[in-house]
Write a protein that holds these residues in place. Structure first.
Motif, PDB file in Angstrom:
ATOM      1  N   ALA A  32      28.522  55.877  -8.417  1.00 44.45           N
ATOM      2  CA  ALA A  32      29.492  54.777  -8.302  1.00 44.45           C
ATOM      3  C   ALA A  32      29.060  53.579  -9.142  1.00 44.45           C
ATOM      4  O   ALA A  32      29.869  52.981  -9.862  1.00 44.45           O
TER       5      ALA A  32
ATOM      6  N   ARG B 200      35.159  56.642  -6.706  1.00 48.17           N
ATOM      7  CA  ARG B 200      34.733  56.268  -5.352  1.00 48.17           C
ATOM      8  C   ARG B 200      33.939  57.429  -4.784  1.00 48.17           C
ATOM      9  O   ARG B 200      34.400  58.561  -4.757  1.00 48.17           O
TER      10      ARG B 200
ATOM     11  N   ARG C 164      31.018  58.598  -1.567  1.00 48.37           N
ATOM     12  CA  ARG C 164      30.768  58.273  -0.157  1.00 48.37           C
ATOM     13  C   ARG C 164      29.508  58.983   0.315  1.00 48.37           C
ATOM     14  O   ARG C 164      29.067  59.975  -0.250  1.00 48.37           O
TER      15      ARG C 164
ATOM     16  N   ASN D  54      42.825  51.659  -2.165  1.00 48.64           N
ATOM     17  CA  ASN D  54      42.213  51.141  -3.382  1.00 48.64           C
ATOM     18  C   ASN D  54      42.849  51.821  -4.567  1.00 48.64           C
ATOM     19  O   ASN D  54      43.666  52.725  -4.432  1.00 48.64           O
TER      20      ASN D  54
ATOM     21  N   ILE E 114      38.358  59.175  -2.097  1.00 50.26           N
ATOM     22  CA  ILE E 114      37.095  59.610  -2.668  1.00 50.26           C
ATOM     23  C   ILE E 114      37.377  60.511  -3.865  1.00 50.26           C
ATOM     24  O   ILE E 114      38.116  61.482  -3.759  1.00 50.26           O
TER      25      ILE E 114
ATOM     26  N   THR F  37      30.362  49.544   0.117  1.00 44.40           N
ATOM     27  CA  THR F  37      31.538  48.678   0.084  1.00 44.40           C
ATOM     28  C   THR F  37      32.212  48.644   1.445  1.00 44.40           C
ATOM     29  O   THR F  37      32.489  49.693   2.034  1.00 44.40           O
TER      30      THR F  37
ATOM     31  N   GLY G 145      32.277  51.777  -9.948  1.00 45.69           N
ATOM     32  CA  GLY G 145      33.131  52.170  -8.827  1.00 45.69           C
ATOM     33  C   GLY G 145      32.628  51.646  -7.498  1.00 45.69           C
ATOM     34  O   GLY G 145      31.922  50.634  -7.431  1.00 45.69           O
ATOM     35  N   GLU G 146      32.984  52.350  -6.444  1.00 49.08           N
ATOM     36  CA  GLU G 146      32.615  51.929  -5.094  1.00 49.08           C
ATOM     37  C   GLU G 146      31.930  53.067  -4.353  1.00 49.08           C
ATOM     38  O   GLU G 146      32.290  54.241  -4.499  1.00 49.08           O
TER      39      GLU G 146
END
Length: 479
Positions: free
Chosen positions: A39, A13, A15, A7, A201, A78, A44-45
């Motif tokens: 995020a 990102r 997690r 990405n 990340i 995601t 973001g993700e």
């Protein structure tokens, strides 16, 4: 690299990386929430990685329990959940890259030798250093199993943490960390660094029990020439007694709070404030939480579980929830009631009509079910104990008969009209309202929790209200 992990490196990102233990621990739920909010705040993700290298505990049922808990909490991620175990080959690849770069070495010490070296190092006030870190590999014994160890630098380790500030460890505190075990399996700290790097990340929010791990992991990042993510280590949740949250403090899984009748938005709001603050604001919608969340609001001091505050926050969200949704959610909690009308359609119709009045009176769905019971009790009631006392007096029954007659003349069956009718009847009878209200409440609710009597009669309707009163009049003698 797996295309799933690629990405834009500039995108924030985060997690959540739980070990599958069979449920989503409430502390883990908070960690996931913080990463999810960060995020979302920055467009973001939020990714999910299952750290399933412990094959004995990593059953599919345990993994499903975590996925179900996150889904119930409304914390969407995601892509697919990533299996750490499935990436073992990639972890080993990085270990050998460190070996080739001179940042790792093969250690041929036996377990007994390692223990002796560890005891010696402890006595000297330092961490273990393997004799093989500087030994010529040509001296390695043939056909002997080895581990791959990280060559711990002889310089202090410095970490800038978004919550803890600057943290420093002396070089002597970190041993030559095993990267690959003698069977070739990677260790936790190696796997985490490789996965977080490959998943790109940028920010890691987690419990401060991982702070030392961050120091070790930073060394690996630096050795590989990789950018470190932003670390933010939050204090663990404590119980009311100030000690680390444990099983003795009560329910610990997100599903346990679901089963006790909390709404996901209520639990999200509560966990948000458990270690994070935004001025004095306590109550947040999801949109408000996303707009306000930042790492600067994370607290250094441990937060304490407070069920009273959780109930208050959940009650706030319960009162604002969609009525039809609450009817659906409360139905399973009604199954625990001993005696209620069996027709689901009648139950749902009465609940939907009453929900605007009832939902602000409960903190949980379980309480809401209890507050709804008076709507659903089948006639005739079996009124026993303290609840039956107001109906044991002949005069009370006779007065109930007269009230029945008056209520039958009420044309507009509304809360205001019924409230006025009750007041006028009490005045005509020249008695305090308690002489009217107590037997009437017993007749209408059978002793179940319920709101004001005029509202009760409005919610159950004219026919049902008069029928319930009539059930309790006999064998009264009209005066």
């Amino acid at each position: 690299m797996n295309s799933q992990l690629q990405n834009n490196a500039k995108m924030i990102r985060t997690r959540f990386a739980p070990s599958p233990t069979g449920f989503l621990h409430i502390g883990g739920a908070r960690t996931a929430l913080f990463n999810w909010l960060l995020a979302k705040r920055h467009g973001g993700e939020f990714l999910l990685r299952i750290e399933d290298t412990d094959r004995a505990r990593s059953t599919q049922d345990a993994i499903d329990a975590i996925l179900d808990g996150l889904s119930w909490m409304g914390l969407d991620w995601t892509g697919d959940a990533i299996s750490q175990f499935a990436r073992a080959t990639r972890h080993a690849e990085v270990a050998y890259a460190l070996l080739e770069g001179g940042h790792a070495f093969k250690c041929y010490c036996s377990p007994d030798e390692v223990q002796a070296l560890r005891d010696e190092a402890f006595a000297a006030g330092r961490a273990l250093r393997s004799p093989w870190r500087d030994r010529d590999p040509a001296d390695a014994p043939a056909d002997t199993a080895f581990t791959v160890r990280f060559k711990a630098p002889d310089t202090d380790v410095l970490l800038e943490d978004a919550v803890q500030g600057q943290v420093r460890w002396a070089a002597k505190e970190f041993d030559d960390l095993i990267l690959l075990r003698s069977d070739g399996n990677p260790t936790y700290n190696l796997a985490v660094v490789v996965d977080d790097h490959d998943m790109e990340i940028t920010h890691i929010v987690r419990g401060d029990d991982h702070l030392v791990n961050a120091g070790r992991q930073s060394q690996i990042y630096d050795a590989m020439g990789w950018d470190r993510p932003v670390f933010a280590h939050v204090p663990l949740i404590h119980g009311q007694d100030g000690k680390k949250l444990s099983k003795r403090h009560g329910a610990l899984g997100a599903e346990a709070y679901r089963d006790m009748g909390y709404l996901p938005e209520g639990l999200r709001n509560y966990l948000l404030r458990l270690g994070w603050s935004h001025g004095d604001q306590e109550l947040f919608s999801d949109a408000e939480a996303i707009a306000a969340f930042d790492l600067a609001g994370l607290n250094k001091a441990p937060a304490r579980m407070d069920i009273d505050k959780l109930n208050h926050i959940n009650g706030h969200h319960l009162a604002r929830a969609d009525d039809a949704r609450l009817v659906e959610l409360v139905m399973p909690f009604l199954d625990g009631l001993e005696d209620r009308i069996p027709q689901v359609d009648i139950t749902q119709e009465r609940l939907l009509a009453a929900m605007p009045a009832l939902k602000s009176r409960a903190a949980t769905l379980e309480e809401l079910a209890g507050q709804s019971y008076f709507l659903l009790k089948p006639r005739p009631f079996r009124i026993e104990g303290k609840a039956a006392k107001p109906l044991k007096d002949d005069e009370a029954r006779a007065r109930l008969y007269r009230l029945f007659t008056e209520l039958g003349h009420v044309k507009a069956w509304t809360e205001d009209a019924l409230s006025n009718a009750l007041k006028e009847f009490a005045e005509a009878e020249e008695v305090g309202f308690g002489k009217i209200g107590q037997p009437l409440r017993a007749a209408l609710t059978g002793g179940a929790p319920a709101p004001d009597l005029a509202l009760v009669m409005t919610l159950i309707g004219r026919d049902e209200a008069l029928a319930r009163i009539k059930d309790q009049m006999t064998p009264a003698t009209p005066a």
